[in-house]
Design an enzyme around this catalytic site. Sequence first.
Site, PDB file in Angstrom:
ATOM      1  N   ARG A 280      -1.482  -0.342  -8.726  1.00 28.09           N
ATOM      2  CA  ARG A 280      -2.162  -0.714  -7.409  1.00 28.09           C
ATOM      3  C   ARG A 280      -1.748  -2.211  -6.552  1.00 28.09           C
ATOM      4  NH1 ARG A 280      -0.445   3.446  -7.230  1.00 28.09           N
ATOM      5  NH2 ARG A 280      -1.191   5.693  -6.072  1.00 28.09           N
ATOM      6  N   GLU A 309       2.543  -1.908   1.961  1.00 25.95           N
ATOM      7  CA  GLU A 309       4.482  -1.690   1.213  1.00 25.95           C
ATOM      8  C   GLU A 309       5.123  -1.237   2.591  1.00 25.95           C
ATOM      9  OE1 GLU A 309       3.675   0.834  -2.074  1.00 25.95           O
ATOM     10  OE2 GLU A 309       2.604  -0.204  -3.359  1.00 25.95           O
ATOM     11  N   HIS A 328       7.735   0.630  -5.178  1.00 25.89           N
ATOM     12  CA  HIS A 328       6.709   1.536  -6.529  1.00 25.89           C
ATOM     13  C   HIS A 328       7.885   2.580  -6.678  1.00 25.89           C
ATOM     14  CE1 HIS A 328       3.149   3.109  -4.685  1.00 25.89           C
ATOM     15  NE2 HIS A 328       3.108   3.659  -5.448  1.00 25.89           N
TER      16      HIS A 328
END
Length: 592
Positions: A280, A309, A328
Site C-alpha cells: 500500500r 490513487e 496498482h
Amino acid sequence: MAASASSAILKLSSPSTTTATWLRHRPLGLSSLSLRDQPRRFIVLSMDAKPTILVSEKLGEAGLNLLKEFANVDCSYNLSSEELCTKISLCDALIVRSGTKVNREVFESSAGRLKVVGRAGVGIDNVDLAAATEHGCLVVNAPTANTVAAAEHGIALLTSMARNIAQADASVKAGKWERNKYVGVSLVGKTLAVMGFGKVGSEVARRAKGLGMHVIAHDPYAPADRAHAIGVELVSFDMAISTADFISLHMPLTAATSKILNDENFAKMKKGVRIINVARGGVIDEEALVKAIDAGIVAQAALDVFTVEPPPKDSKLVQHENVIATPHLGASTMEAQEGVAIEIAEAVVGALKGELAATAVNAPMVPAQVLTELKPYVALAEKLGRLAVQLVAGGDGVKTVKVTYASARAPDDLDTRLLRAMITKGLIEPISSVFVNLVNADFTAKQRGLRITEERIILDGSPENPLESVKVQIANVESKFASAISDSGEVTVEGRVKDGIPHLTKVGSFEVDVSLEGSLILCRQVDQPGMIGKVGSILGEENVNVSFMSVGRIAPRKQAVMAIGVDEEPSKQSLKRIGEISAVEEFVYLKL
Ligand SMILES: NC(=O)c1ccc[n+]([C@@H]2O[C@H](COP(=O)([O-])OP(=O)(O)OC[C@H]3O[C@@H](n4cnc5c(N)ncnc54)[C@H](O)[C@@H]3O)[C@@H](O)[C@H]2O)c1
Ligand SMILES: O=C(O)[C@H](O)COP(=O)(O)O
C-alpha cells in the site's frame, strides 16, 4: 421464593420450526424508514424478495454470473461518493476493489439495509471496519486468489527495476540507443529484505530465492519455522532495512505501518538500496522517499501503489527518473481476477443466505458444521434473552447478565460466541431501536454498558448434543413478574432444545415446559383444579390458539406458575380477565 417442584405438561398443538438468525436484517424495501420506524420482525433474506448487489468496480465474469443467479446485480462503476451514498440505500450488498472508499457515510446512508461488503481482493484499508461493525454490516474479503499475481508483480518490478527495463524501453521507442546509460545491477547474491512475511511476502521470498538472492524477512507476527521452511531468516526491522540491497514491502496498511519508511528509517538504509512496493502506498512517506532518492540513499524505487490513487499528474515521485510506476496492477492478471471474483461472489452470496463466511473480516468465524449444530440453540438463546429482558421492570436498567451453559462437551468443544451474540440480540432489541447481529453484538453490548459473563457447567454423560441447557440471569433488577426472581435474587429463565425446538424449562425457581413459539403468558396462581380450563376458555372465546401449557408448582395446592404458549396476541380485555381470575396472583404477557 420456594424451590422448584414437579411440572405438568399439556401439549396442545405441534410447533413449527424456527430459523437461525445470525445475520438477520430488516425486511427489504424498508430502507427509507428510520430504524425506529421499522417493524421489529426480522427475516432471512433468501426467503423473501431477491436481494440487490451493487458492484462498484470491475469484477470477473464468472463471479458476476454467480451473483446474478441469486440477486439483482447493479454494476455501476466510477460512482462519486454522493452517488454511492444515494444508491446504497437500495442495496443489500456492495462489492468493491481498492478504488471505492466505503466510509462511515456509506453505512449511515444505507439506513441499515446494507448487510455485506465484499472486498474483491485482500486489502480492506478502503473500508471503515469500525463503522461496518457498528452498523452490523459484515465485511468479507477474498484473501487468497490474488496472492500469486501480487508476488509475480513484485518480482516483475524487482527485475525490471534492476535492469532499467521501463526506462530503456521508453528510450528505444524515442529513437535512442543508450547502451551505456542503462547498465543494470545483478540480483544473484544480493540481499532482499521482505517486509511482511504473509501470503504475498512469502511467495516473493520463494521466487527471489530461485533467482539466487539471499532473502531475509521482517514480520513481528510470522512464525520462524514457516520462514525457515523456505530458507528465510526472520530478523528485526532495523537489521532488515540496514543490511538489504533490495527492500520489498508486503505488510498491510495499519496505524503501525503507516509511513513506516520515513526520513528516520531511510537514514538507516545501505546507500544504493532499491525499494519495491506492491503493498500500500501509505506505508511509505512519499516525500521522504523523494528526498532519499535525491540524496543517493535510495538508488531506485519500483512502485505499484500510492498514498493517493491515482497519484497527481505532477507527482515528483512518479516523475522521478529513478522511479518506475504501475497503476496498482498487482492483482490484475486474468487468472487472479477470475479467482477473486468467484471467491468474493461465493462469500457474499453465502453471507446473504445467512451462512457464516470463512473470510469474514469483522465477525467471529464459526465453521458451517458448528453453525448447523447450533442452529436450534441460537434460536433458544435469542428467545431466552427476549424473555428475560421483558420480565425486567423498566428493561433499561439491565446491566449485568450471566449466561450459564450446561453441556457434556469439553470446554474447547463448544463455541459460545454465536449464542452470546443472540442472547445479546434478544436482550437489546425488545427495549431499543438498535438492530443486533453477530457482527455488532459485542460492540452494541459494550456501548450500552451491558456486561455479559458466561459460565460453563460440565455435565457427565455422552455429549451427543452440544448443550443440555442455557440459563440467562439478570442481576440487580426488579421484575414485573415477581416469580421470575430466583432464590439467588436474579431474573432467571432457563431453556433447552427438545427435538430441535427451543423450550422454556424454568422461570425463577419454577420448572415449566413450554415450546418457545408465538407468545407466552406466565401466571402465578394458587394451584387448584380448573385453572387450565378457565384460562383456556377466555383465550378460546376470542379464537386465540393455545400451543402449549405447562404448570410448575411448589407442591399440590400451593403456588404454581402456569406457562401458556399462544399463537395469536390476546386482546388487552382477555389478558385483564385472566388477571381477574381469583386464584391468579400475578401474570405477564411476553412476546417472543
Ligand atoms: N498491489 C496489489 O495489487 C496487491 C495485491 C495483493 C495484496 N496487496 C497488498 O499486499 C499486502 C500483503 O498482502 P497479503 O495477502 O500477503 O497479506 P497477509 O495478511 O497474508 O500478510 C501481511 C503480513 O504482514 C505482516 N505484518 C503486519 N504488520 C507488520 C509490520 N508492522 N511489520 C512487518 N510485517 C507486518 C503480517 O504479520 C502478515 O504476515 C497487503 O497490504 C495487501 O493489501 C496488494
Ligand atoms: O489488496 C489487494 O487485493 C490488492 O491491492 C488488489 O487491489 P485491486 O482489487 O484494487 O486490484
